[in-house]
Design a protein around this motif. Structure first.
Motif, PDB file in Angstrom:
ATOM      1  N   ALA A  60     -40.698  44.450  32.027  1.00 43.54           N
ATOM      2  CA  ALA A  60     -41.282  43.978  30.771  1.00 43.54           C
ATOM      3  C   ALA A  60     -41.970  42.621  30.838  1.00 43.54           C
ATOM      4  O   ALA A  60     -42.715  42.269  29.923  1.00 43.54           O
ATOM      5  N   ALA A  61     -41.768  41.866  31.893  1.00 44.51           N
ATOM      6  CA  ALA A  61     -42.163  40.455  31.879  1.00 44.51           C
ATOM      7  C   ALA A  61     -43.649  40.237  31.631  1.00 44.51           C
ATOM      8  O   ALA A  61     -44.036  39.338  30.880  1.00 44.51           O
ATOM      9  N   ARG A  62     -44.491  41.038  32.249  1.00 49.34           N
ATOM     10  CA  ARG A  62     -45.939  40.776  32.144  1.00 49.34           C
ATOM     11  C   ARG A  62     -46.447  40.976  30.716  1.00 49.34           C
ATOM     12  O   ARG A  62     -47.324  40.248  30.245  1.00 49.34           O
ATOM     13  N   LEU A  63     -45.911  41.971  30.026  1.00 49.39           N
ATOM     14  CA  LEU A  63     -46.414  42.281  28.687  1.00 49.39           C
ATOM     15  C   LEU A  63     -45.766  41.448  27.590  1.00 49.39           C
ATOM     16  O   LEU A  63     -46.440  40.974  26.682  1.00 49.39           O
ATOM     17  N   SER A  64     -44.446  41.296  27.645  1.00 53.20           N
ATOM     18  CA  SER A  64     -43.743  40.700  26.507  1.00 53.20           C
ATOM     19  C   SER A  64     -42.976  39.430  26.839  1.00 53.20           C
ATOM     20  O   SER A  64     -42.459  38.773  25.932  1.00 53.20           O
ATOM     21  N   GLY A  65     -42.866  39.100  28.109  1.00 50.04           N
ATOM     22  CA  GLY A  65     -42.013  37.991  28.498  1.00 50.04           C
ATOM     23  C   GLY A  65     -40.593  38.415  28.800  1.00 50.04           C
ATOM     24  O   GLY A  65     -39.781  37.615  29.246  1.00 50.04           O
ATOM     25  N   ALA A  66     -40.280  39.688  28.541  1.00 50.35           N
ATOM     26  CA  ALA A  66     -38.980  40.283  28.883  1.00 50.35           C
ATOM     27  C   ALA A  66     -37.815  39.507  28.279  1.00 50.35           C
ATOM     28  O   ALA A  66     -36.941  39.011  28.985  1.00 50.35           O
ATOM     29  N   HIS A  67     -37.783  39.448  26.964  1.00 50.07           N
ATOM     30  CA  HIS A  67     -36.635  38.830  26.296  1.00 50.07           C
ATOM     31  C   HIS A  67     -35.397  39.722  26.448  1.00 50.07           C
ATOM     32  O   HIS A  67     -34.320  39.246  26.814  1.00 50.07           O
ATOM     33  N   LEU A  68     -35.535  40.994  26.092  1.00 46.82           N
ATOM     34  CA  LEU A  68     -34.499  42.028  26.237  1.00 46.82           C
ATOM     35  C   LEU A  68     -33.216  41.681  25.492  1.00 46.82           C
ATOM     36  O   LEU A  68     -32.172  42.273  25.758  1.00 46.82           O
ATOM     37  N   ASN A  69     -33.286  40.769  24.544  1.00 40.54           N
ATOM     38  CA  ASN A  69     -32.084  40.240  23.908  1.00 40.54           C
ATOM     39  C   ASN A  69     -32.495  39.493  22.634  1.00 40.54           C
ATOM     40  O   ASN A  69     -33.220  38.488  22.727  1.00 40.54           O
ATOM     41  N   PRO A  70     -32.062  39.936  21.458  1.00 38.62           N
ATOM     42  CA  PRO A  70     -32.439  39.223  20.228  1.00 38.62           C
ATOM     43  C   PRO A  70     -32.016  37.757  20.216  1.00 38.62           C
ATOM     44  O   PRO A  70     -32.701  36.922  19.617  1.00 38.62           O
ATOM     45  N   ALA A  71     -30.892  37.429  20.854  1.00 32.76           N
ATOM     46  CA  ALA A  71     -30.463  36.027  20.894  1.00 32.76           C
ATOM     47  C   ALA A  71     -31.469  35.183  21.661  1.00 32.76           C
ATOM     48  O   ALA A  71     -31.740  34.031  21.291  1.00 32.76           O
ATOM     49  N   VAL A  72     -32.033  35.728  22.723  1.00 36.14           N
ATOM     50  CA  VAL A  72     -33.064  35.026  23.483  1.00 36.14           C
ATOM     51  C   VAL A  72     -34.343  34.922  22.658  1.00 36.14           C
ATOM     52  O   VAL A  72     -34.984  33.863  22.611  1.00 36.14           O
ATOM     53  N   THR A  73     -34.720  36.009  22.008  1.00 33.99           N
ATOM     54  CA  THR A  73     -35.926  35.996  21.178  1.00 33.99           C
ATOM     55  C   THR A  73     -35.838  34.950  20.080  1.00 33.99           C
ATOM     56  O   THR A  73     -36.785  34.190  19.844  1.00 33.99           O
ATOM     57  N   ILE A  74     -34.703  34.879  19.393  1.00 30.21           N
ATOM     58  CA  ILE A  74     -34.532  33.905  18.316  1.00 30.21           C
ATOM     59  C   ILE A  74     -34.559  32.483  18.871  1.00 30.21           C
ATOM     60  O   ILE A  74     -35.181  31.586  18.282  1.00 30.21           O
ATOM     61  N   ALA A  75     -33.915  32.256  20.002  1.00 30.00           N
ATOM     62  CA  ALA A  75     -33.933  30.923  20.603  1.00 30.00           C
ATOM     63  C   ALA A  75     -35.344  30.526  21.028  1.00 30.00           C
ATOM     64  O   ALA A  75     -35.749  29.364  20.872  1.00 30.00           O
ATOM     65  N   LEU A  76     -36.109  31.468  21.555  1.00 28.81           N
ATOM     66  CA  LEU A  76     -37.492  31.179  21.940  1.00 28.81           C
ATOM     67  C   LEU A  76     -38.341  30.835  20.717  1.00 28.81           C
ATOM     68  O   LEU A  76     -39.220  29.967  20.777  1.00 28.81           O
ATOM     69  N   ALA A  77     -38.088  31.507  19.596  1.00 26.75           N
ATOM     70  CA  ALA A  77     -38.813  31.192  18.366  1.00 26.75           C
ATOM     71  C   ALA A  77     -38.424  29.811  17.848  1.00 26.75           C
ATOM     72  O   ALA A  77     -39.267  29.053  17.354  1.00 26.75           O
ATOM     73  N   ALA A  78     -37.156  29.467  17.969  1.00 30.26           N
ATOM     74  CA  ALA A  78     -36.676  28.191  17.446  1.00 30.26           C
ATOM     75  C   ALA A  78     -37.136  26.997  18.280  1.00 30.26           C
ATOM     76  O   ALA A  78     -37.407  25.921  17.731  1.00 30.26           O
ATOM     77  N   PHE A  79     -37.241  27.184  19.605  1.00 21.62           N
ATOM     78  CA  PHE A  79     -37.448  26.024  20.470  1.00 21.62           C
ATOM     79  C   PHE A  79     -38.643  26.118  21.417  1.00 21.62           C
ATOM     80  O   PHE A  79     -39.002  25.109  22.032  1.00 21.62           O
ATOM     81  N   LYS A  80     -39.256  27.295  21.548  1.00 17.19           N
ATOM     82  CA  LYS A  80     -40.319  27.446  22.539  1.00 17.19           C
ATOM     83  C   LYS A  80     -41.626  27.967  21.951  1.00 17.19           C
ATOM     84  O   LYS A  80     -42.521  28.358  22.692  1.00 17.19           O
ATOM     85  N   GLY A  81     -41.735  28.000  20.639  1.00 18.33           N
ATOM     86  CA  GLY A  81     -43.000  28.360  20.019  1.00 18.33           C
ATOM     87  C   GLY A  81     -43.278  29.843  19.896  1.00 18.33           C
ATOM     88  O   GLY A  81     -44.397  30.238  19.542  1.00 18.33           O
ATOM     89  N   PHE A  82     -42.303  30.701  20.192  1.00 16.97           N
ATOM     90  CA  PHE A  82     -42.517  32.134  20.002  1.00 16.97           C
ATOM     91  C   PHE A  82     -42.691  32.414  18.509  1.00 16.97           C
ATOM     92  O   PHE A  82     -42.018  31.813  17.668  1.00 16.97           O
ATOM     93  N   ALA A  83     -43.586  33.339  18.172  1.00 16.44           N
ATOM     94  CA  ALA A  83     -43.918  33.607  16.777  1.00 16.44           C
ATOM     95  C   ALA A  83     -42.734  34.214  16.016  1.00 16.44           C
ATOM     96  O   ALA A  83     -42.209  35.254  16.416  1.00 16.44           O
TER      97      ALA A  83
END
Length: 270
Positions: A60-83
C-alpha cells in the motif's frame, strides 16, 4: 482519472490491511487449532504479524502511505498534516480489509476450528480478536487499557521516527521491513496483557466477522465484560500520545529542511 486517485488510496488501505490480517490472524488460527501438532508458538505469532505488516506496507505504501491502522491515520492527521477529511474513509477501508481477511481465515480454518471448539466459544475467539490476558484470568480492564495505550504510543512514536525525512530514516526502501520488526518487538515485549492489538481495525474488523459467524460473545471478554471498545479507544489515545511525544521532543530539535537550490536554465541564446 489520475493513477494515484482517492479510490486507489482506499483500495491500497483495504488490500494492505487485508494482507496484514491474513498473516496475523492466520498464524494465530494455525497455533490455536493445532495444539498437539506443534505448528507454532508465541514467537511464530509475533514474527508472522511482523511479516504481515511488512508485506502490507509494501502493498500500500506507494498509493496511500500504508497507514493500515486508524490510530496511525488519526495521529498523522493530528501531527503530520494528513487531511482530516480522509481519516474516516481510510479507517473504514482498513476495517473492511481486516473483516474480509478474517472471513477468509474463518472459512479456510472452519474445519479445524470446529474440531477444537465446536460451540465457537472464547477458546477460539482469540484467533480473531484480542482479550485481556489473552483469555486467561488475572488481567484487569484497567491494565489492558493502559497496556494498549503504551503499546500504540511506542508504535506511532517509532513509525514517526522512521518516516521523518530529517531523522535519517531507513533508506533503499527498507522502511517497511523495519516497521515489521517494530511490530515483532512490540509483540514479544507487550503481548501478555491484552494481545497487542495496537490497531482498532485489526481488532474490530475480525471481531465483527466472528459476531456474524457464530461467536455470540464476540463483543465481550472471557468474564462477560463488554470489551470491543477497548482495542478501539485505547490505541487511538496511545497513537496521539506517541505522535505528540515525537513531534514535541525529537522532531522539534531536528534541523529544518533547507530551501532547495534553484538551478538556472542555461542561456540558449549564447
Amino acid at each position: 482519472m489520475a493513477k494515484n486517485s482517492y479510490v486507489g488510496e482506499l483500495l491500497a488501505e483495504f488490500l494492505g490491511t487485508m494482507i496484514l490480517i491474513l498473516f496475523g490472524v492466520g498464524v494465530v488460527a494455525q497455533v490455536v487449532t493445532t495444539p498437539t501438532g506443534g505448528l507454532g508458538d508465541h514467537d511464530s505469532i509475533a514474527w508472522a504479524w511482523g511479516i504481515g505488516v511488512t508485506l502490507g506496507v509494501y502493498v500500500a505504501a506507494r498509493l496511500s502511505g500504508a497507514h493500515l491502522n486508524p490510530a496511525v491515520t488519526i495521529a498523522l492527521a493530528a501531527f503530520k498534516g494528513f487531511a482530516w477529511r480522509k481519516v474516516l474513509p481510510y479507517s473504514l477501508a482498513q476495517t473492511a480489509g481486516a473483516f474480509v481477511a478474517a472471513a477468509i481465515v474463518r472459512f479456510v480454518y472452519a474445519d479445524l476450528i470446529f474440531k477444537v471448539d465446536p460451540d465457537h466459544t472464547i477458546k477460539t475467539q482469540g484467533i480473531f480478536s484480542t482479550l485481556p490476558g489473552n483469555g486467561a484470568d488475572g488481567v484487569t480492564i484497567t491494565t489492558a487499557f493502559f497496556d494498549q495505550i503504551v503499546g500504540t504510543a511506542i508504535l506511532v512514536f517509532v513509525i514517526f521516527a522512521l518516516t521523518t525525512a530529517m531523522n535519517n530514516p531507513p533508506m533503499a526502501n527498507l522502511g517497511p521491513v523495519v516497521v515489521g520488526l517494530l511490530v515483532v518487538g512490540i509483540g514479544m515485549a507487550w503481548g501478555a496483557n491484552a494481545g497487542y492489538a495496537i490497531n482498532p481495525a485489526r481488532d474490530f474488523g475480525p471481531r465483527l466477522l466472528t459476531l456474524v459467524t457464530g461467536y455470540q460473545d464476540a463483543l465481550f471478554d472471557q468474564n462477560g465484560t463488554l470489551y470491543f471498545w477497548l482495542p478501539i479507544v485505547a490505541p487511538i489515545i496511545g497513537g496521539l500520545i506517541g505522535g505528540a511525544l515525537f513531534k514535541y521532543t525529537i522532531e522539534s530539535y531536528l534541523p529544518v529542511d533547507p530551501e532547495p537550490v534553484t538551478v538556472s536554465e542555461p542561456d540558449k541564446t549564447a
